[in-house]
Design a protein around this motif. Structure first.
Motif, PDB file in Angstrom:
ATOM      1  N   ALA A 141     -21.037   2.119 -44.737  1.00 56.58           N
ATOM      2  CA  ALA A 141     -21.385   2.285 -43.432  1.00 56.58           C
ATOM      3  C   ALA A 141     -20.647   1.164 -42.671  1.00 56.58           C
ATOM      4  N   GLU A 142     -20.480   0.008 -42.983  1.00 57.07           N
ATOM      5  CA  GLU A 142     -19.876  -0.885 -42.379  1.00 57.07           C
ATOM      6  C   GLU A 142     -18.191  -0.853 -42.277  1.00 57.07           C
ATOM      7  N   ARG A 143     -17.784  -0.113 -43.410  1.00 59.63           N
ATOM      8  CA  ARG A 143     -16.313   0.235 -43.472  1.00 59.63           C
ATOM      9  C   ARG A 143     -15.973   1.153 -42.419  1.00 59.63           C
ATOM     10  N   GLN A 144     -16.834   2.191 -42.198  1.00 61.65           N
ATOM     11  CA  GLN A 144     -16.830   3.081 -41.417  1.00 61.65           C
ATOM     12  C   GLN A 144     -16.782   2.606 -39.919  1.00 61.65           C
ATOM     13  N   ARG A 145     -17.594   1.507 -39.661  1.00 63.20           N
ATOM     14  CA  ARG A 145     -17.789   0.990 -38.439  1.00 63.20           C
ATOM     15  C   ARG A 145     -16.635   0.361 -37.984  1.00 63.20           C
ATOM     16  N   VAL A 146     -16.131  -0.393 -39.150  1.00 63.65           N
ATOM     17  CA  VAL A 146     -14.765  -1.170 -38.851  1.00 63.65           C
ATOM     18  C   VAL A 146     -13.638  -0.174 -38.447  1.00 63.65           C
ATOM     19  N   CYS A 147     -13.548   1.049 -38.992  1.00 63.57           N
ATOM     20  CA  CYS A 147     -12.540   2.154 -38.637  1.00 63.57           C
ATOM     21  C   CYS A 147     -13.202   2.608 -37.223  1.00 63.57           C
ATOM     22  N   VAL A 148     -14.189   2.614 -36.936  1.00 63.32           N
ATOM     23  CA  VAL A 148     -14.370   3.155 -35.488  1.00 63.32           C
ATOM     24  C   VAL A 148     -13.761   2.016 -34.637  1.00 63.32           C
ATOM     25  N   ALA A 149     -14.178   0.702 -34.886  1.00 66.34           N
ATOM     26  CA  ALA A 149     -13.540  -0.174 -34.105  1.00 66.34           C
ATOM     27  C   ALA A 149     -12.191  -0.362 -33.799  1.00 66.34           C
ATOM     28  N   ARG A 150     -11.448  -0.139 -35.043  1.00 64.49           N
ATOM     29  CA  ARG A 150     -10.210   0.033 -35.098  1.00 64.49           C
ATOM     30  C   ARG A 150      -9.396   1.033 -34.211  1.00 64.49           C
ATOM     31  N   ALA A 151     -10.420   2.335 -34.220  1.00 60.50           N
ATOM     32  CA  ALA A 151      -9.741   3.272 -33.306  1.00 60.50           C
ATOM     33  C   ALA A 151      -9.950   2.889 -31.941  1.00 60.50           C
ATOM     34  N   LEU A 152     -11.260   2.285 -31.534  1.00 63.69           N
ATOM     35  CA  LEU A 152     -11.497   1.945 -30.244  1.00 63.69           C
ATOM     36  C   LEU A 152     -10.637   0.716 -29.586  1.00 63.69           C
ATOM     37  N   ALA A 153     -10.354  -0.246 -30.662  1.00 67.02           N
ATOM     38  CA  ALA A 153      -9.601  -1.483 -30.102  1.00 67.02           C
ATOM     39  C   ALA A 153      -8.384  -1.153 -29.101  1.00 67.02           C
ATOM     40  N   GLY A 154      -7.727  -0.246 -29.672  1.00 66.17           N
ATOM     41  CA  GLY A 154      -6.390  -0.011 -29.149  1.00 66.17           C
ATOM     42  C   GLY A 154      -6.817   0.688 -27.658  1.00 66.17           C
ATOM     43  N   GLY A 155      -7.805   1.104 -27.314  1.00 62.57           N
ATOM     44  CA  GLY A 155      -8.052   1.589 -26.031  1.00 62.57           C
ATOM     45  C   GLY A 155      -7.122   2.766 -25.912  1.00 62.57           C
ATOM     46  N   PRO A 156      -7.502   3.778 -26.610  1.00 62.88           N
ATOM     47  CA  PRO A 156      -6.619   5.059 -26.806  1.00 62.88           C
ATOM     48  C   PRO A 156      -7.148   5.871 -25.484  1.00 62.88           C
TER      49      PRO A 156
END
Lengths: 481, 246
Positions: free
Chosen positions: B150-165
């Motif tokens: 679950a934490e890894r998936q949340r890191v993935c979500v953060a990775r997708a959001l951090a770029g401000g797509p």
């Protein structure tokens, strides 16, 4: 039969690698037969045994190469589908041993055919009887001896492959491969205590509390010593933990990665202390660097001591003091192989040091992660390269006495070690294919991924090339003075 | 197909895609994604959700059809330009968390920004901020292998959001998670998207997940279908689809 089917179905690159094994086996087998032919032609001379002894080097190179190819063989990798129908790791090990046996026996047979052809036993082809005197054509051919010699490479290679790919007691997913031995993956069930872990700040202070409390959120640095802290209440007041305990308590031991549970206490201890000071404590540092450097120094010293005025005239007629030099060389090579993973790791660390961007970060961290897998064969290549350089410097005989057999042996050794290195690189790339695909989905430019790979290769070439030259110069110094 | 409204940030018309082995992917899907909305692409497994998302995000090229992003065609772009588009404008979340194993959590989250050439300090600040928001901030220095799924998936979500797509494609982002983690991850994802005005295209086979979205597009066998009624209980995935009328 399954082995044959899987062997036949490989892609060209895979078949090429298998052919390389066959070629290496053929070269080595021919060298062994050449030693036999020389012994037949010159009975009673001391050179024959020495010739046979020199064959140990190509044999070792071939046997080192075979498991590397077997590991990259997609046909013999554990696959969920095959495992479900009963073709699990044990049978697949057998399959890869059979594949290796096929390649090496093919090579040996080729060597035998070529040998017989050169002797003139098989006629009607070019180069007929070209090696008549050399290979003792006039004498009867001892078949059992030849077969024994030819069986050496297949048997040893199959044993090495079986040993390298034997099914482990507890196969873990690739993510947990921490230390890779020469073959396969050896991961320890319990987290190893790294050097200095005992004395790390606060490592022992909360050991009791950590053991009592399953929740990970309660071990932060600023824990207020609540009365119920040691008794295992999940509501222990924490200073820095922001996560609600109920968010984590059910998922941590049971969910997903089953290793997270048994690793948790150690991680909490090691990481939360250091998290404000440095990145995660590096557990993957290959340990052999000091020993490797020590062995390197000892080997160089032995060479310097053993051969102040040594000059090689022919490899088969070595002076008496050459033994010390050869032992020194062996120790030096061993030291290089030991030290190379650590050096590779250092290279990676230097590459990603000081505020790296994406390129240096990916290149350096990749190098650090693959330090053992790439470092070992790189150390071997380095040792072979410096040996070749030193030998050409020390060699003072007439140029012609580097006979075709010596050249063939050198070719086999160099080819096998370089091919092993490249195969290890292929293996690393196969292992990282999923990560690379994810990076591409993110939109990472392929040019940058290639640039990272090139940067990695460039750093290694520069560092290890310089190291090989340095060692070769040091080794050749006593002889040239 | 009615004329696309002006505020469609992403717009596709009659997309066809056949996989390389000849198996059918999607056939004639048209859809528009409005700016700032959360669009659920709903359907059973094998209905072409992932293929549609891969087409829309420019990872594969549709055999036929048009895709327009911000009033510019993307189906005519070459691979390099599509790569740049993915890097600069799109975010992507895989069904299973795929992180770079040798980078720690914040480096993983900051990677898209770094790939764009953002300075390390700014990328780190953005990544840490998103990790904090997704409750993995205190694990920012861990390697992925010491994080739970679950934490890894949340890191993935953060990775997708951090770029401000501009558009975030989430391909069943909660598939491997238990329900508690699933609700948490989805809640953070949708909240972040709404607060930052990020358009989200969310593939899911779960009607509960689809309920979080503004609009739902249903797929069945690679075609778009109009939902008449979704049953309340779905015991097995895919059963809901059979009660759809095409």
């Amino acid at each position: 039969m399954v082995a044959l089917r899987l062997t036949r179905a490989g892609r060209p690159a895979v078949q090429f690698r298998r052919l390389l094994v066959a070629a290496a086996s053929a070269g080595t087998g021919f060298l062994l037969l050449g030693a036999l032919g020389h012994a037949l032609g010159h009975p009673g001379t001391a050179g024959a045994a020495l010739r046979l002894a020199w064959c140990v080097v190509p044999v070792a190179a071939t046997v080192y190469f075979a498991p590397a190819v077997a590991r990259t063989d997609p046909g013999t990798r554990p696959r969920p589908g095959l495992s479900a129908v009963g073709l699990g790791p044990a049978r697949l090990t057998l399959v890869s041993v059979l594949t290796t046996a096929l390649a090496t026996v093919l090579g040996s047979l080729l060597a035998l055919l070529f040998f017989l052809h050169l002797r003139g036993d098989l006629s009607g082809l070019p180069f007929d009887r070209a090696g008549r005197q050399f290979l003792a054509a006039g004498r009867p051919f001892p078949v059992p001896a030849a077969l024994t010699l030819l069986a050496v490479v297949p048997v040893l290679a199959c044993a090495a492959v079986g040993l390298a790919l034997r099914p482990r007691r507890d196969p873990r997913p690739a993510r947990r491969r921490v230390v890779r031995g020469l073959g396969g993956h050896t991961d320890t069930a319990a987290p190893r205590e790294t050097f200095g872990a005992y004395g790390r700040f606060g490592a022992r202070a909360r050991a009791g509390a950590v053991a009592a409390e399953p929740g990970p959120g309660t071990t932060a640095v600023g824990t207020v010593p609540a009365p119920g802290d040691g008794s295992g209440t999940p509501e222990a007041r924490t200073g820095t933990a922001t996560e609600a305990p109920d968010d984590h308590a059910p998922q941590d031991p049971a969910d997903g990665d089953p290793l997270a549970g048994d690793r948790a206490p150690e991680d909490e201890r090691g990481d939360d202390d250091a998290s404000l000071l440095a990145d995660e404590p590096t557990r993957e540092v290959p340990a052999g660097l000091p020993w490797g450097v020590a062995a390197l120094a000892a080997g160089l010293a032995a060479q310097a001591y053993g051969g102040p005025a040594l000059s090689v005239r022919a490899l088969t007629a070595l002076p008496a003091e050459a033994t010390t030099v050869l032992i020194g060389w062996a120790v030096t090579a061993f030291g290089l192989v030991l030290a190379a993973p650590g050096l590779t790791y250092l290279c990676g660390q230097l590459t990603q040091a000081v505020r790296p961007g994406a390129l240096r970060l990916l290149a350096g961290r990749g190098l650090m992660a693959e330090a053992v897998r790439i470092g070992r064969p790189l150390g071997v290549v380095c040792a072979v390269g410096s040996a070749a350089y030193a030998l050409t410097v020390l060699y003072r005989g007439p140029a012609a006495s580097f006979g075709p057999l010596a050249l063939l042996g050198a070719g086999v050794v160099v080819g096998c070690t370089v091919a092993t290195l490249l195969t290890a690189a292929v293996e690393a790339r196969q292992d990282r294919a999923g990560t690379t695909a994810a990076l591409v989905r993110l939109g990472a430019p392929r040019s940058m991924l290639r640039g990272a790979a090139l940067l990695r290769a460039g750093v290694l070439v520069v560092v290890f090339g310089a190291l090989a030259l340095l060692i070769a110069e040091l080794a050749a110094l006593p002889g040239t003075r | 197909m009615d004329a696309p409204p002006d505020n469609d940030v992403l717009w596709a018309r009659s997309l066809h895609f056949t996989h390389r082995d000849g198996s059918p992917g999607i056939a004639g899907i048209s859809l528009g994604v409005r700016e700032g909305e959360i669009l659920a692409v709903c359907g059973p497994r094998g209905s072409g959700k992932t293929t549609l998302l891969r087409c829309l995000s420019g990872q594969v090229r549709p055999d036929q059809g048009e895709i327009w992003f911000n009033s510019a065609p993307t189906h005519t772009l070459g691979p390099v330009a599509r790569e740049r588009l993915r890097r600069d404008r799109y975010g992507w979340i895989d069904p299973a968390p795929v992180l770079v194993p040798e980078l720690n959590a914040w480096e993983n989250a900051a990677l898209p920004l770094m790939l764009r050439g953002t300075g390390r300090r700014r990328a780190k600040a953005a990544a840490l901020e998103w990790l904090e928001r997704l409750d993995v901030g205190e694990r920012a220095r861990r390697r992925p292998r010491s994080l739970t799924l679950a934490e890894r998936q949340r890191v993935c979500v953060a990775r997708a959001l951090a770029g401000g797509p501009t558009v975030l494609f989430a391909d069943e982002p909660t598939a491997p998670l238990h329900r508690a983690d699933r609700a948490h991850a989805l809640r953070t994802l949708t909240t972040a998207a709404r607060s930052h005005g990020i358009t989200v295209v969310l593939a899911t086979h779960d009607s509960e997940t689809a309920a979080l979205a503004d609009r739902t597009v249903s797929l069945l066998d690679g075609r778009r279908v109009k939902t008449v009624h979704l049953p309340e209980t779905t015991e097995t995935e895919g059963r809901a689809a059979w009660s759809l009328s095409v």
